[in-house]
Write a protein that holds these residues in place. Structure first.
Motif, PDB file in Angstrom:
ATOM      1  N   VAL A  64      42.223  29.657  45.273  1.00 45.60           N
ATOM      2  CA  VAL A  64      41.082  29.484  44.378  1.00 45.60           C
ATOM      3  C   VAL A  64      41.480  28.513  43.272  1.00 45.60           C
ATOM      4  CG1 VAL A  64      39.518  30.658  42.777  1.00 45.60           C
ATOM      5  CG2 VAL A  64      40.336  31.850  44.818  1.00 45.60           C
ATOM      6  N   LEU A  65      40.738  27.422  43.138  1.00 46.76           N
ATOM      7  CA  LEU A  65      41.020  26.470  42.069  1.00 46.76           C
ATOM      8  C   LEU A  65      40.124  26.772  40.875  1.00 46.76           C
ATOM      9  CD1 LEU A  65      41.230  22.879  43.614  1.00 46.76           C
ATOM     10  CD2 LEU A  65      43.087  24.437  43.038  1.00 46.76           C
ATOM     11  N   LEU A  66      40.732  26.872  39.706  1.00 44.14           N
ATOM     12  CA  LEU A  66      39.955  27.112  38.495  1.00 44.14           C
ATOM     13  C   LEU A  66      40.093  25.851  37.646  1.00 44.14           C
ATOM     14  CD1 LEU A  66      38.333  29.168  36.814  1.00 44.14           C
ATOM     15  CD2 LEU A  66      40.486  30.106  35.997  1.00 44.14           C
ATOM     16  N   MET A  67      39.021  25.070  37.585  1.00 43.35           N
ATOM     17  CA  MET A  67      39.119  23.793  36.863  1.00 43.35           C
ATOM     18  C   MET A  67      38.031  23.615  35.832  1.00 43.35           C
ATOM     19  SD  MET A  67      40.324  21.212  39.851  1.00 43.35           S
ATOM     20  CE  MET A  67      41.226  20.213  38.714  1.00 43.35           C
ATOM     21  N   GLY A  68      38.280  22.662  34.935  1.00 41.76           N
ATOM     22  CA  GLY A  68      37.312  22.401  33.875  1.00 41.76           C
ATOM     23  C   GLY A  68      38.052  21.779  32.724  1.00 41.76           C
TER      24      GLY A  68
ATOM     25  N   VAL B 114      41.598  24.695  50.145  1.00 44.39           N
ATOM     26  CA  VAL B 114      40.956  25.481  49.094  1.00 44.39           C
ATOM     27  C   VAL B 114      39.822  26.294  49.698  1.00 44.39           C
ATOM     28  CG1 VAL B 114      39.549  25.308  46.998  1.00 44.39           C
ATOM     29  CG2 VAL B 114      41.536  23.822  47.303  1.00 44.39           C
ATOM     30  N   GLN B 115      39.748  27.556  49.314  1.00 45.90           N
ATOM     31  CA  GLN B 115      38.638  28.355  49.805  1.00 45.90           C
ATOM     32  C   GLN B 115      37.478  28.341  48.788  1.00 45.90           C
ATOM     33  OE1 GLN B 115      39.077  32.522  50.518  1.00 45.90           O
ATOM     34  NE2 GLN B 115      37.742  32.442  52.269  1.00 45.90           N
ATOM     35  N   VAL B 116      37.863  28.386  47.508  1.00 45.68           N
ATOM     36  CA  VAL B 116      36.846  28.400  46.459  1.00 45.68           C
ATOM     37  C   VAL B 116      37.242  27.485  45.309  1.00 45.68           C
ATOM     38  CG1 VAL B 116      35.823  29.859  44.639  1.00 45.68           C
ATOM     39  CG2 VAL B 116      36.005  30.734  46.959  1.00 45.68           C
ATOM     40  N   LEU B 117      36.296  26.678  44.834  1.00 53.91           N
ATOM     41  CA  LEU B 117      36.502  25.907  43.607  1.00 53.91           C
ATOM     42  C   LEU B 117      35.603  26.509  42.541  1.00 53.91           C
ATOM     43  CD1 LEU B 117      37.354  23.402  41.843  1.00 53.91           C
ATOM     44  CD2 LEU B 117      35.327  22.266  42.765  1.00 53.91           C
ATOM     45  N   ILE B 118      36.212  26.857  41.404  1.00 49.84           N
ATOM     46  CA  ILE B 118      35.405  27.329  40.279  1.00 49.84           C
ATOM     47  C   ILE B 118      35.524  26.277  39.189  1.00 49.84           C
ATOM     48  CG2 ILE B 118      35.021  29.177  38.606  1.00 49.84           C
ATOM     49  CD1 ILE B 118      36.713  31.003  40.412  1.00 49.84           C
ATOM     50  N   TYR B 119      34.387  25.685  38.807  1.00 50.74           N
ATOM     51  CA  TYR B 119      34.435  24.693  37.729  1.00 50.74           C
ATOM     52  C   TYR B 119      33.740  25.280  36.506  1.00 50.74           C
ATOM     53  CZ  TYR B 119      34.985  20.183  35.565  1.00 50.74           C
ATOM     54  OH  TYR B 119      35.397  19.168  34.723  1.00 50.74           O
TER      55      TYR B 119
ATOM     56  N   ALA C 147      35.053  24.532  51.676  1.00 55.57           N
ATOM     57  CA  ALA C 147      35.192  25.347  50.456  1.00 55.57           C
ATOM     58  C   ALA C 147      33.843  25.601  49.803  1.00 55.57           C
ATOM     59  CB  ALA C 147      36.111  24.639  49.461  1.00 55.57           C
ATOM     60  N   ARG C 148      33.760  26.726  49.094  1.00 56.00           N
ATOM     61  CA  ARG C 148      32.533  27.056  48.367  1.00 56.00           C
ATOM     62  C   ARG C 148      32.735  26.679  46.907  1.00 56.00           C
ATOM     63  NH1 ARG C 148      27.352  29.454  48.165  1.00 56.00           N
ATOM     64  NH2 ARG C 148      27.508  31.258  49.491  1.00 56.00           N
ATOM     65  N   ILE C 149      31.710  26.158  46.279  1.00 56.71           N
ATOM     66  CA  ILE C 149      31.839  25.749  44.875  1.00 56.71           C
ATOM     67  C   ILE C 149      30.982  26.638  43.986  1.00 56.71           C
ATOM     68  CG2 ILE C 149      31.571  23.857  43.223  1.00 56.71           C
ATOM     69  CD1 ILE C 149      31.918  21.925  45.533  1.00 56.71           C
ATOM     70  N   PHE C 150      31.640  27.207  42.972  1.00 55.39           N
ATOM     71  CA  PHE C 150      30.917  28.003  41.976  1.00 55.39           C
ATOM     72  C   PHE C 150      31.057  27.296  40.633  1.00 55.39           C
ATOM     73  CE2 PHE C 150      30.009  31.862  44.320  1.00 55.39           C
ATOM     74  CZ  PHE C 150      30.980  31.914  45.301  1.00 55.39           C
ATOM     75  N   VAL C 151      29.942  27.153  39.917  1.00 56.83           N
ATOM     76  CA  VAL C 151      30.000  26.511  38.605  1.00 56.83           C
ATOM     77  C   VAL C 151      29.630  27.535  37.544  1.00 56.83           C
ATOM     78  CG1 VAL C 151      28.925  24.778  37.121  1.00 56.83           C
ATOM     79  CG2 VAL C 151      29.484  24.219  39.494  1.00 56.83           C
ATOM     80  N   LEU C 152      30.516  27.702  36.571  1.00 53.52           N
ATOM     81  CA  LEU C 152      30.242  28.648  35.493  1.00 53.52           C
ATOM     82  C   LEU C 152      29.867  27.870  34.237  1.00 53.52           C
ATOM     83  CD1 LEU C 152      33.055  31.301  36.029  1.00 53.52           C
ATOM     84  CD2 LEU C 152      30.821  31.140  37.049  1.00 53.52           C
TER      85      LEU C 152
ATOM     86  N   LEU D 203      29.379  39.602  36.413  1.00 55.65           N
ATOM     87  CA  LEU D 203      28.493  39.270  37.523  1.00 55.65           C
ATOM     88  C   LEU D 203      29.038  38.071  38.290  1.00 55.65           C
ATOM     89  CD1 LEU D 203      25.896  39.539  39.133  1.00 55.65           C
ATOM     90  CD2 LEU D 203      24.784  38.037  37.487  1.00 55.65           C
ATOM     91  N   ALA D 204      29.376  37.010  37.563  1.00 57.47           N
ATOM     92  CA  ALA D 204      29.853  35.782  38.206  1.00 57.47           C
ATOM     93  C   ALA D 204      31.114  36.053  39.027  1.00 57.47           C
ATOM     94  CB  ALA D 204      30.113  34.707  37.148  1.00 57.47           C
ATOM     95  N   TRP D 205      32.089  36.716  38.401  1.00 62.31           N
ATOM     96  CA  TRP D 205      33.351  36.946  39.105  1.00 62.31           C
ATOM     97  C   TRP D 205      33.219  37.933  40.254  1.00 62.31           C
ATOM     98  CZ3 TRP D 205      37.969  34.407  38.908  1.00 62.31           C
ATOM     99  CH2 TRP D 205      38.055  33.395  37.942  1.00 62.31           C
ATOM    100  N   SER D 206      32.301  38.899  40.154  1.00 59.80           N
ATOM    101  CA  SER D 206      32.057  39.813  41.279  1.00 59.80           C
ATOM    102  C   SER D 206      31.554  39.014  42.477  1.00 59.80           C
ATOM    103  CB  SER D 206      30.988  40.856  40.930  1.00 59.80           C
ATOM    104  OG  SER D 206      31.505  41.865  40.113  1.00 59.80           O
ATOM    105  N   LYS D 207      30.614  38.106  42.211  1.00 58.38           N
ATOM    106  CA  LYS D 207      30.051  37.309  43.309  1.00 58.38           C
ATOM    107  C   LYS D 207      31.128  36.418  43.936  1.00 58.38           C
ATOM    108  CE  LYS D 207      25.558  38.273  42.801  1.00 58.38           C
ATOM    109  NZ  LYS D 207      25.079  39.398  43.523  1.00 58.38           N
ATOM    110  N   ILE D 208      31.953  35.815  43.073  1.00 58.67           N
ATOM    111  CA  ILE D 208      32.988  34.909  43.575  1.00 58.67           C
ATOM    112  C   ILE D 208      33.968  35.668  44.460  1.00 58.67           C
ATOM    113  CG2 ILE D 208      34.977  33.508  42.885  1.00 58.67           C
ATOM    114  CD1 ILE D 208      33.384  32.794  40.331  1.00 58.67           C
TER     115      ILE D 208
END
Lengths: 323, 307
Positions: free
Chosen positions: B10-14, B85-90, B119-124, B170-175
């Protein structure tokens, strides 16, 4: 029951009242305006306790006391003097305190005096020793004047709005001005012994002050745990326990109860006693196996508390009629 | 790919200061929101292995967002970083006007498209608490639109978050749920359990993060955000217990309208069961929870294995 808050400017009197009674977050108090006139905060969350806190502006000088101020102060059961512990030296504010005690004691001899050594947080007071040093320093400075002028000795509390110390201090002073609480304390001691409970508090659910507790010492950690338990119970009840458009006060109803078991062998047990009043017990898990017995005794306690407060009401009414 | 199948990257970027490390600390390291104020900036990449649901392993790459690090990510470290990468969180700081933010995001999306197209992309869209209440919806929608425009037609999921309320949960549960291979099996089993207990709803939480893994509701409820609120409430209470050097094992809360049980369930989960039927005996419910534990231990384990 009237309690006045006095102290020099910016010492934190209004912040205390806002944090404890109006759910303001301590950080927000940095932005409130100075108090310019006397303000009253009435606290009547349950049918048993009614208080009015009178917040005096920091500019109030007892040497320039007018008739209206005199009237208010003559009705007060207690005066809390708030001292800013971070604003040294303490000589001037302490001198003012002595003058206040002298003046008020002359026309209201039954009035009690308490000092909150406040803002006892931050870098200046990191250790317990530093805090106690401040308290010892203050009581030493006041000693000679109090003895000379034969004034009543004040109580001292080390307080801060950034932790539960202010809540504990206010709980204790409210108990001091409520003589009927002694009977409740006795009942709580009995409850403790018969049910093998380690510690029990009677909480005001809204402001998380305790109305009464048993005679064992209060430790801030158990107090905080119980206060947090109340938060959990109210929050969960607000989600699942209300129908339609009800609000928080209906989330906590007659059948409100909660049991929390900790891995340390401690169990927390909460039961509703009256509107917005909760009994919170800390029991060892082994001693909680006879929950029915505890419930039965709590019901008896519930009736007892009701009777004590009703008798107290009658007494107050008859005294009012006499005057 | 050579990466171990059970190691989900899981990549956590921003950009720096967006709040990535604060979020990660609250969800996975038991920080209180106010504790995050003492976190410094992240130097380069901080990789943490997080064990989730017992057997699931997340490799969380918290990538420091300072400009010179960001340059490296898209140049010299491009393949190592964006491969497998399985998930990118930006994470976007809603208060920041910096134009480079969206440019960095676009570069991330391009790199992902190239090296990890599945990979799936989640934007917070984070720090929403700093926006006045009446402007929140509008400000969020505007940012969301901008994100979609820069997402190269990849499917992206956006969330509005803040560390000061339940939106973070909520966001992290979904991720995290996205990464559970067989969560359908879990919800089916929970449904059977809920019906057997005659409960209103049953929710499964992960033990240490208290993120929602799965749930089943037999009855409709007006508050669609209640699960993440419970996550937040219980997590805060857990932290409070640790101050008293204890951990909570189980909890019941009731009033005249309901009864909720929260109990340790399998080795990696907690269960919450809510009932508004006063004819159901609490002792019976607790017994049912006890009996179901063993059964669910196997189901939870199976749900973490890919089919």
């Amino acid at each position: 029951m009237q309690i006045a808050l006095l102290g020099t400017k910016k010492v934190g009197k209004s912040s205390i009242l806002k944090v404890v009674f109006q759910k303001m977050s301590p950080n927000e108090t940095l932005f409130i305006d100075s108090t310019s006139r006397i303000e009253e905060i009435k606290v009547e969350n349950n049918p048993y306790t009614k208080y009015t806190f009178v917040d005096f502006p920091g500019s109030f000088e007892v040497s320039q006391i007018n008739t209206q101020d005199r009237k208010i102060l003559s009705k007060c059961a207690m005066i809390i003097y708030v001292l800013d512990a971070q604003d040294q030296p303490y000589n001037k504010p302490l001198e003012k305190f002595i003058n206040i005690i002298t003046e008020v004691h002359s026309f209201n001899p039954d009035c009690m005096f308490e000092m909150f050594i406040h803002k006892i947080d931050g870098d200046m007071f990191v250790t317990e020793d530093l805090k106690l040093e401040a308290q010892n320093g203050v009581s030493f400075l006041l000693k000679s004047d109090i003895q000379e002028r034969k004034l009543p000795e004040p109580g001292y509390f080390l307080t801060s709005i950034y932790d539960l110390s202010i809540f504990e201090a206010l709980s204790k002073i409210l108990i001091k001005v409520s003589p009927q609480v002694n009977y409740i304390q006795n009942m709580l001691d009995n409850l403790m012994n018969y049910c093998r409970i380690d510690k029990v508090y009677l909480f005001d659910v809204i402001n998380k002050l305790y109305i009464a507790t048993d005679s064992t010492p209060v430790d801030l950690i158990s107090y905080e745990l119980c206060a947090d338990m109340i938060d959990v119970v109210i929050d969960v009840s607000c989600i699942y326990g209300i129908t339609g458009n009800d609000n928080m006060t209906s989330a906590f109803d007659r059948k409100s109860t909660s049991v929390i078991k900790l891995d340390s062998g401690l169990t927390l047990y909460l039961r509703e006693i009256e509107h917005m009043l909760a009994l919170v017990c800390l029991v060892k898990e082994d001693n909680f196996d006879r929950q029915n017995l505890i419930d039965y005794n709590i019901d008896i306690f519930k009736d007892g508390v009701k009777q004590i407060f009703q008798a107290h009401e009658k007494l107050l009414k008859s005294e009012e009629n006499k005057t | 790919m050579e990466e171990n199948d059970s190691n989900r990257k899981v990549l956590l970027m921003g950009k720096n200061g967006a709040g990535k490390t604060s979020m990660r600390s609250i969800i996975f390291a038991n920080f209180l929101p106010k504790d995050t104020m003492r976190l410094g900036f992240t130097i380069a990449i901080n990789e943490s292995r997080i064990r989730f649901l017992g057997t699931l392993c997340l490799a969380l790459w918290d990538c420091g967002g300072q400009d010179h690090f960001m340059q490296h990510y898209f140049e010299s470290q491009r393949d190592t970083l964006f491969r497998s990468v399985q998930v990118l969180i930006y994470v976007f700081d809603i208060k920041s006007d910096d134009q480079r933010d969206m440019k960095y995001y676009k570069s991330c999306v391009e790199a992902i498209k190239e090296h990890s197209p599945t990979a799936r992309i989640f934007v917070l869209i984070h720090k929403m608490d700093l926006i006045p209440l009446e402007k929140r919806s509008e400000t969020y929608s505007k940012k969301e639109r901008e994100v979609y425009q820069n997402s190269e037609n990849l499917s992206v999921v956006c969330f509005a978050t803040s560390i000061w309320d339940e939106t973070l949960y909520l966001a992290w549960s979904k991720i995290v749920n996205y990464m559970i291979p067989n969560s359908e099996m879990l919800s089916q089993s929970l449904k059977k359990f809920c019906v057997a207990c005659e409960a209103d709803e049953v929710v499964l939480f992960e033990k240490s993060t208290f993120l929602v893994i799965s749930s089943y509701s037999a009855k409709e409820h007006r508050d669609t955000h209640r699960f993440e609120k419970i996550s937040n409430i219980i997590k805060l209470f857990k932290l409070s217990c640790s101050k008293a050097a204890a951990r909570f094992k189980s909890m019941t809360v009731a009033n005249s309208n309901f009864c909720a049980f929260i109990d340790e369930f399998t080795s990696s989960t907690y269960i919450m069961l809510v009932s508004s039927d006063s004819s159901v005996q609490p002792a019976l419910t607790q017994m049912n929870i006890g009996i179901a534990k063993k059964h669910f231990e196997g189901i939870v384990k199976a749900s973490t294995v890919s089919q």
